[in-house]
Design an enzyme around this catalytic site. Structure first.
Site, PDB file in Angstrom:
ATOM      1  N   ARG A 391     -21.672  -8.215   3.181  1.00 25.92           N
ATOM      2  CA  ARG A 391     -22.075  -9.453   3.862  1.00 25.92           C
ATOM      3  C   ARG A 391     -20.920 -10.025   4.666  1.00 25.92           C
ATOM      4  NH1 ARG A 391     -22.535 -15.114   3.898  1.00 25.92           N
ATOM      5  NH2 ARG A 391     -24.628 -15.809   4.455  1.00 25.92           N
ATOM      6  N   CYS A 392     -19.738 -10.065   4.059  1.00 25.43           N
ATOM      7  CA  CYS A 392     -18.562 -10.595   4.761  1.00 25.43           C
ATOM      8  C   CYS A 392     -18.294  -9.836   6.059  1.00 25.43           C
ATOM      9  CB  CYS A 392     -17.330 -10.518   3.872  1.00 25.43           C
ATOM     10  SG  CYS A 392     -17.314 -11.653   2.472  1.00 25.43           S
TER      11      CYS A 392
END
Length: 402
Positions: A391-392
């Site tokens: 996600r990051c």
């Protein structure tokens, strides 16, 4: 003009912006990695292999992959954009007039591709071919006059799409300040994003993209802790309400610890009513629901801030469903702590019940599969050295609306 935007974390992902690790990572050393916010010094070639496999996994699911450096190079073909990027990069008070004048001339003479590399990988004192003076004489040879940006890898932090608006965030750490300035340059100057409405901005109170979860259409959760400030959430809430982009913002206080710096290191969504949550803090998570209390005659907006409630209960109420369910990271408190540190719950949803996760988090991935989640595993032994998961490393630009 392409239509961009997202109203959730789990709508079918169509377009994403990534940053392939580059020369900026090779600038990390044991002496500077802490200042540049990396836990270690990664093996760059392996990190690139892992990132290429990540991008390939996304394309295999029909996701369009855009690279931040490609977009930046195309943006820097514009003379005004070049001037703005260079002025921003040279704004630091540590340079002095002699060195700044030389660097401005050298950067303006670079091609767009060369300039992209210089702005992202930085410039060391011993790489200069001019500008000699007091500043260069007193700096160590390997001191940077323009810092590298190794955290560009985590494209989620510098921008977030909220419906058809893009929020340019404001990063709290000085080592990352220029990331949002480059991202903002892309969104304001690249032809693909012409006419895109923007909210927030790098000059405002701190809000980082890793703290922003699009819980559901109209409901946004924002972590408040080490990186995102209460004042940042207040301004962000006002802007999304003014733009009619949401009806509820959930302000979620999180412990100010390195392992839980952002909300998405604690929880991410894998379905419309299902989150994966770090077990060791799950019961302590609360949220203040922020809504519009009313307006004055002059249009001034006033906020209503509700007392704290358990986070998942507050989220369910804001969405209008009976419950938001959770899957715990790991199998017990010990494995939960280890796999949370290895970004076990920092998943990227490609659609409802389809999520990308690091392969090394065996226990967490097993729990996801037991819950009916299609887990797309990727390697992350080197990518994870900056403490960030799938996600990051991804900024969704287009998702199907829920």
């Amino acid at each position: 003009m392409a239509t961009h935007g997202a109203d959730s974390e789990v709508g079918r992902l169509r377009t994403v912006m990534l940053h392939r690790p580059g020369h900026e990572l090779s600038r990390l050393t044991p002496r500077n990695n802490d200042r540049l916010l990396f836990d270690g010094v990664p093996w760059v070639a392996r990190a690139q292999e892992e990132h290429d496999a990540f991008a390939m996994a996304l394309r295999a699911r029909d996701v369009e992959v855009l690279y931040l450096t490609d977009l930046l190079t195309e943006t820097l073909a514009d003379v005004e954009a070049r001037e703005l990027a260079i002025t921003t990069a040279l704004a630091g008070l540590h340079l002095g007039d002699t060195l700044r004048t030389y660097l401005r001339s050298a950067l303006m003479a670079a091609t767009p591709a060369e300039l992209t590399t210089l702005l992202t990988a930085g410039v060391r004192n011993d790489e200069l071919r001019g500008g000699s003076g007091l500043v260069t004489s007193l700096l160590a040879p390997d001191d940077f006059v323009v810092d590298p940006l190794p955290n560009l890898l985590f494209t989620r932090d510098s921008s977030v799409w909220v419906r058809d608006h893009v929020a340019i965030t404001s990063l709290a750490m000085p080592a990352r300040a220029r990331e949002t300035q480059l991202t903002e340059l892309i969104y304001t100057r690249h032809p693909r994003f012409a006419g895109t409405p923007r909210i927030h901005g790098h000059q405002f109170e701190h809000v980082e993209g890793g703290d922003v979860l699009l819980v559901a259409p109209g409901v946004i959760a924002v972590g408040v802790g080490e990186r995102t400030t209460p004042a940042g959430v207040e301004r962000f809430a006002r802007q999304v309400f003014e733009g009619d982009l949401a009806h509820t913002v959930l302000a979620v206080p999180i412990a100010q610890e390195r392992a839980t710096m952002h909300l998405d290191t604690i929880c991410t969504m894998v379905d419309v009513d299902l989150m994966i949550v770090y077990e060791n803090v799950a019961e302590a998570l609360v949220a203040h629901a922020v809504t519009v209390a009313g307006r004055d005659d002059d249009g001034t907006l006033h906020l209503a801030v509700a007392p704290p409630r358990p986070f998942l209960a507050a989220a369910a109420e804001a969405i209008g469903i009976d419950a938001v369910h959770r899957i715990d990271t790991g199998l017990d408190p010990v494995t939960a702590e280890r796999e949370q540190w290895d970004d076990g719950n920092n998943t990227l949803a490609l659609g409802p019940r389809v999520a990308v996760a690091y392969e090394r988090n065996d226990a967490t991935n097993a729990r996801l599969r037991d819950a009916g989640i299609d887990v797309v595993e990727i390697a992350g032994s080197e990518l994870g050295s900056g403490r960030g998961g799938p996600r990051c490393m991804s900024c969704p630009i287009v998702r199907d609306p829920l």
